[in-house]
Structure formats: C-alpha cells, structure tokens
Write a protein that holds these residues in place. Structure first.
Motif, PDB file in Angstrom:
ATOM      1  N   UNK A 251       0.782  -1.162   0.000  1.00  0.00           N
ATOM      2  CA  UNK A 251      -0.116  -0.098   0.092  1.00  0.00           C
ATOM      3  C   UNK A 251       0.807   1.312  -0.088  1.00  0.00           C
ATOM      4  N   UNK A 252       1.897   1.332   0.923  1.00  0.00           N
ATOM      5  CA  UNK A 252       2.872   2.311   0.829  1.00  0.00           C
ATOM      6  C   UNK A 252       3.436   2.650  -0.574  1.00  0.00           C
ATOM      7  N   UNK A 253       3.815   1.484  -1.400  1.00  0.00           N
ATOM      8  CA  UNK A 253       4.310   1.516  -2.736  1.00  0.00           C
ATOM      9  C   UNK A 253       3.095   2.327  -3.736  1.00  0.00           C
ATOM     10  N   UNK A 254       2.108   1.928  -3.337  1.00  0.00           N
ATOM     11  CA  UNK A 254       1.177   2.715  -4.188  1.00  0.00           C
ATOM     12  C   UNK A 254       0.872   3.964  -3.971  1.00  0.00           C
ATOM     13  N   UNK A 255       0.911   4.372  -2.796  1.00  0.00           N
ATOM     14  CA  UNK A 255       0.602   5.599  -2.357  1.00  0.00           C
ATOM     15  C   UNK A 255       1.845   6.538  -2.768  1.00  0.00           C
ATOM     16  N   UNK A 256       2.899   6.056  -2.896  1.00  0.00           N
ATOM     17  CA  UNK A 256       3.964   6.880  -3.203  1.00  0.00           C
ATOM     18  C   UNK A 256       3.962   7.101  -4.803  1.00  0.00           C
ATOM     19  N   UNK A 257       3.243   6.515  -5.403  1.00  0.00           N
ATOM     20  CA  UNK A 257       3.029   6.769  -6.950  1.00  0.00           C
ATOM     21  C   UNK A 257       2.316   8.048  -7.167  1.00  0.00           C
ATOM     22  N   UNK A 258       1.538   8.433  -6.187  1.00  0.00           N
ATOM     23  CA  UNK A 258       0.792   9.697  -6.299  1.00  0.00           C
ATOM     24  C   UNK A 258       0.181  10.128  -4.904  1.00  0.00           C
ATOM     25  N   UNK A 259       1.295  10.560  -4.192  1.00  0.00           N
ATOM     26  CA  UNK A 259       0.800  11.044  -2.637  1.00  0.00           C
ATOM     27  C   UNK A 259      -0.230  12.035  -2.580  1.00  0.00           C
ATOM     28  N   UNK A 260      -0.256  12.866  -3.787  1.00  0.00           N
ATOM     29  CA  UNK A 260      -1.138  14.091  -3.894  1.00  0.00           C
ATOM     30  C   UNK A 260      -2.806  13.924  -3.906  1.00  0.00           C
ATOM     31  N   UNK A 261      -2.905  12.553  -4.051  1.00  0.00           N
ATOM     32  CA  UNK A 261      -4.335  12.038  -3.934  1.00  0.00           C
ATOM     33  C   UNK A 261      -4.458  11.066  -3.037  1.00  0.00           C
ATOM     34  N   UNK A 262      -3.733  10.920  -2.151  1.00  0.00           N
ATOM     35  CA  UNK A 262      -3.946  10.033  -0.967  1.00  0.00           C
ATOM     36  C   UNK A 262      -4.981  10.564   0.204  1.00  0.00           C
ATOM     37  N   UNK A 263      -5.665  10.053   0.724  1.00  0.00           N
ATOM     38  CA  UNK A 263      -6.327  10.491   1.941  1.00  0.00           C
ATOM     39  C   UNK A 263      -5.599  10.813   3.330  1.00  0.00           C
ATOM     40  N   UNK A 264      -4.716  11.711   3.311  1.00  0.00           N
ATOM     41  CA  UNK A 264      -3.938  11.879   4.464  1.00  0.00           C
ATOM     42  C   UNK A 264      -4.873  12.318   5.578  1.00  0.00           C
ATOM     43  N   UNK A 265      -5.890  12.849   5.600  1.00  0.00           N
ATOM     44  CA  UNK A 265      -6.549  12.999   6.589  1.00  0.00           C
ATOM     45  C   UNK A 265      -7.379  11.883   7.347  1.00  0.00           C
ATOM     46  N   UNK A 266      -7.415  10.811   6.589  1.00  0.00           N
ATOM     47  CA  UNK A 266      -7.804   9.657   7.426  1.00  0.00           C
ATOM     48  C   UNK A 266      -7.184   9.216   8.687  1.00  0.00           C
ATOM     49  N   UNK A 267      -7.837   8.846   9.696  1.00  0.00           N
ATOM     50  CA  UNK A 267      -7.422   8.346  11.054  1.00  0.00           C
ATOM     51  C   UNK A 267      -6.833   7.025  11.108  1.00  0.00           C
ATOM     52  N   UNK A 268      -5.462   6.936  10.190  1.00  0.00           N
ATOM     53  CA  UNK A 268      -4.934   5.486   9.880  1.00  0.00           C
ATOM     54  C   UNK A 268      -4.333   5.036  11.316  1.00  0.00           C
ATOM     55  N   UNK A 269      -3.991   5.965  12.325  1.00  0.00           N
ATOM     56  CA  UNK A 269      -3.266   5.504  13.188  1.00  0.00           C
ATOM     57  C   UNK A 269      -4.267   5.366  14.640  1.00  0.00           C
ATOM     58  N   UNK A 270      -5.469   5.525  14.392  1.00  0.00           N
ATOM     59  CA  UNK A 270      -6.329   5.618  15.496  1.00  0.00           C
ATOM     60  C   UNK A 270      -6.421   4.272  16.158  1.00  0.00           C
ATOM     61  N   UNK A 271      -7.168   4.247  17.368  1.00  0.00           N
ATOM     62  CA  UNK A 271      -7.359   2.923  18.177  1.00  0.00           C
ATOM     63  C   UNK A 271      -8.350   2.284  17.231  1.00  0.00           C
ATOM     64  N   UNK A 272      -8.575   1.048  17.220  1.00  0.00           N
ATOM     65  CA  UNK A 272      -9.868   0.323  16.797  1.00  0.00           C
ATOM     66  C   UNK A 272     -11.146   0.549  17.632  1.00  0.00           C
ATOM     67  N   UNK A 273     -12.208   0.987  16.962  1.00  0.00           N
ATOM     68  CA  UNK A 273     -13.346   0.965  17.795  1.00  0.00           C
ATOM     69  C   UNK A 273     -13.940  -0.665  18.360  1.00  0.00           C
ATOM     70  N   UNK A 274     -14.551  -0.611  19.309  1.00  0.00           N
ATOM     71  CA  UNK A 274     -15.057  -1.846  19.999  1.00  0.00           C
ATOM     72  C   UNK A 274     -16.345  -2.102  19.388  1.00  0.00           C
ATOM     73  N   UNK A 275     -16.420  -2.717  18.208  1.00  0.00           N
ATOM     74  CA  UNK A 275     -17.724  -3.077  17.551  1.00  0.00           C
ATOM     75  C   UNK A 275     -17.468  -4.486  16.820  1.00  0.00           C
ATOM     76  N   UNK A 276     -17.637  -5.400  17.669  1.00  0.00           N
ATOM     77  CA  UNK A 276     -17.477  -6.837  17.489  1.00  0.00           C
ATOM     78  C   UNK A 276     -18.126  -7.262  16.020  1.00  0.00           C
TER      79      UNK A 276
END
Length: 280
Positions: A251-276
């Motif tokens: 995924x990192x490899x793809x993102x580096x092809x065009x970082x200008x179109x990646x959703x950088x504002x997404x909470x990628x490093x957030x804690x997972x929600x407890x929603x079994x």
C-alpha cells in the motif's frame, strides 16, 4: 439527502470536482483536528505539506464525485497495466484486488465490473454499512451496478468472499482501513504501528487467490479516471504476520506513486473501535 444525491448525480464530473475542491479546502481551514492529522500523517510518510497540499482538494473531490459514481452515468475510464488482471483470471483461483484510500477507489470496482464480470462473474466488494440513517437511505441500491456486488463487514460477508474466490471470481477491499477491534493486528505503516486489517492476507492464504494492486487516478478537468494495476513486489509469505506486513508495504508503494491523491486526513493510526463483528 437522497433527492440531493440524485440532483448532483446529473452534474458533469468537472463541476462536481470544482465543488469538491472548494469543500476540501473549507474543511481543512475550519477543522484544526483534521488539519493536524493530515499534516502529521503526511510527515510520517516523509512528505512536507507543500508536497501533498493538492491532496486537500482531492479529498473534497472524492466526496463530491460520489453522487455521480453511485447514481449517475458511467464515467470515462483509462486502463494501465491490466494484462496482469487477464492472467490472474486465467489461473482460475480467484483474484483479490487491494487498493488504498488513493484517488477514486470507487472507480476501480466499477471499472472491473464493467470489463470483467460478463466473462468471469460479478466482483464482490467489501463495505462497511452506514451508521447514519440518512446515509442508509442513500446507499440502499446506490452501489448496485451490473456486475458489482457488495459484502458487509460481518462473518457472513467474509464467507461470501471466500465462496466467490473459490468460484474463480474476484473480490475487492481497502486494506488500509482501520478494522474493528479483533479483526486486525498492529503492523508498521510508513514506520508507525497501525491497526491493520488481516482479511486480505487471510483470504489469500486460505484460498490461493492471486493478489493484485489497483488504484484509480483522478484525471484533471473531469476527464474521468485512469486505473493502474500492479502485481505484488514479491509473493506473500506463508505466515499471516508476514503477509500483513507486506500488504502494508505494498500500500505504501502505491501511495508513493501519487501522494497528492492520498487521503492523508484519514485516521490511519487511531485505536480500533470496539464493535465486534456479529454473525448474520
């Protein structure tokens, strides 16, 4: 909301993208939390804000184009590197398409459905059911396109995907989406631990399906989208932990092809929600 979506679905793509760019910058200006997360995530990957500032507008375009993609006429598509798709289908063991939150990921599923479903059956795409009642109404049938089926993030949905792969069909998912607690594991993403979906790796290891990478580049001035296809840089390891780590690297490899179109504002490093996940 449904009426608004139907109205916007008739707009030309260039006008939706113009509106979306303005909305993207407005959200960036008005939300300090979003702005800090955007800048921090980009910096974690080694990019300055100047290098990825175009992604602010692209995030807005991603939202504004949804009415057209879900309810409007098909958008123009270009294809790059699709020979690997033909070869994967020919193996007959199913195909797993992985794409990050890069460009227009909705266009990838629709394009694959249009081109490959007549000969190989519908593509099955994993989705997270909407929580807001107003969006439930909008999404009811919105993603139902010829050759395209959806599977919810439940055990029943996972079984659907396994069944489709064993029948030689294709499935698609976004492995950089933070899964619910218990459905992932911590793995590096741009050098920082991120709670990572294991489903893509599990499906590949369990079924022997071919894993391919795809992302939909948003072309300027509403000219449509260019679908880029890639094979894995190396075969997936036979163990789950190693496979999950490699998928993050891909995924990192793809993102580096065009970082200008990646959703950088997404909470990628957030804690997972407890929603079994419940079996249905």
């Amino acid at each position: 909301m449904l009426t608004l979506f139907r109205l916007l679905s008739r707009w030309p793509l260039w006008l939706l993208h113009l509106l979306g760019a303005a909305l993207g910058w407005m959200v960036f200006a008005l939300s300090p939390t979003y702005r800090r997360r955007f800048v921090a995530n980009a910096a974690q990957a080694g990019y300055s804000f100047a290098q990825v500032r175009a992604a602010v507008a692209h995030a807005g375009r991603m939202s504004a184009e949804l009415p057209r993609l879900w309810m409007g006429a098909p958008t123009p598509l270009q294809w790059e590197g699709s020979d690997c798709v033909d070869a994967a289908y020919a193996r007959g063991q199913g195909v797993i398409f992985l794409t990050p939150h890069l460009g227009c990921f909705e266009s990838t599923a629709q394009g694959l459905a249009q081109r490959y479903s007549p000969a190989h059956g519908p593509i099955l795409v994993l989705y997270r059911p909407a929580r807001q009642p107003v969006m439930v109404e909008v999404l009811a049938g919105a993603r139902e396109r010829p050759g395209l089926e959806t599977a919810p993030t439940t055990l029943a949905g996972v079984r659907q995907m396994i069944k489709a792969l064993r029948a030689g069909r294709a499935v698609g998912l976004l492995p950089d989406q933070v899964p619910p607690d218990g459905m992932g594991q911590w793995a590096p993403f741009f050098g920082q631990p991120a709670y990572t979906m294991t489903l893509g790796a599990r499906l590949a290891l369990q079924t022997g399906a071919t894993v391919l990478l795809v992302w939909g580049e948003r072309l300027p001035w509403g000219r449509g989208f260019r679908l880029h296809f890639r094979e894995l840089a190396a075969p997936l390891p036979g163990d789950l932990d190693g496979a999950v780590v490699q998928i993050n690297q891909e995924m990192e490899r793809l993102i580096r092809e065009c970082p200008q179109q990646y959703l950088w504002g997404y909470g990628r490093y957030k804690q997972p929600r407890r929603d079994p996940v419940k079996e249905v």
